[in-house]
Scaffold this active site. Structure first.
Site: not given
Ligand code: DQA
Length: 148
Positions: A11-12, A19, A24, A75, A78, A99, A101, A108
């Site tokens: 998501p997102n 964003r 990011y 990735n 959240a 995984e 990020h 954070r």
């Molecule tokens: C993320 C880190 C997560 O905590 C966050 O919710 C994201 C992006 C990252 O790529 O740093 O959506 O996965």
């Protein structure tokens, strides 16, 4: 036939570019995916990318990968911090799992310090911005090579 890597984006992440660029960066998801795919193809892999804002779509993509892919790079956004269902789906995939990020969740807010996925993946790469994806691809290659 080239070996497939499933790249999963939660998501997102479709909003990358605009964003929270201070966290990011300014690259879009398409830019991350294209760079990852181009490098993977040079190394003899094909890449299937699935982005969804819906948990079930990611779960179904992980299920499908059991018969199509040698590795999953994920990735989960959240969902990393909340989704035991996605964690269970990944646990069923017996290939390599990395995984990834862009940011470093451990540095954070406290809710980001837990990864439900951490226990079912080979390892995690976090905090290197766009290079996290490059490093994740390298991790996949090394893990696959170690299996041969
Ligand atoms: C993320 C880190 C997560 O905590 C966050 O919710 C994201 C992006 C990252 O790529 O740093 O959506 O996965």
């Amino acid at each position: 036939m080239s070996k497939e890597i499933l790249l999963l984006s939660g998501p997102n992440l479709d909003q990358l570019g605009t964003r929270s660029p201070e966290i990011y960066g300014t690259q879009t998801l398409a830019e991350h995916v294209n760079r990852f795919s181009e490098q993977a193809e040079l190394d003899g892999f094909s890449v299937r990318h699935v982005q969804s804002n819906f948990e079930g779509d990611l779960i179904e993509a992980a299920h499908a990968a059991r018969s199509t892919s040698v590795a999953i790079v994920i990735n989960a956004g959240a969902l990393t911090h909340t989704s035991w269902a996605l964690t269970d789906a990944l646990a069923m995939f017996s290939g390599v799992k990395v995984e990834v990020h862009l940011s470093n969740p451990a540095a954070r807010e406290p809710f980001r310090h837990v990864s439900t996925l951490a226990g079912v993946v080979n390892g995690s790469i976090a905090g290197f911005g766009p290079a996290s994806y490059d490093l994740a691809l390298e991790a996949v290659q090394r893990l696959l090579a170690a299996q041969q």
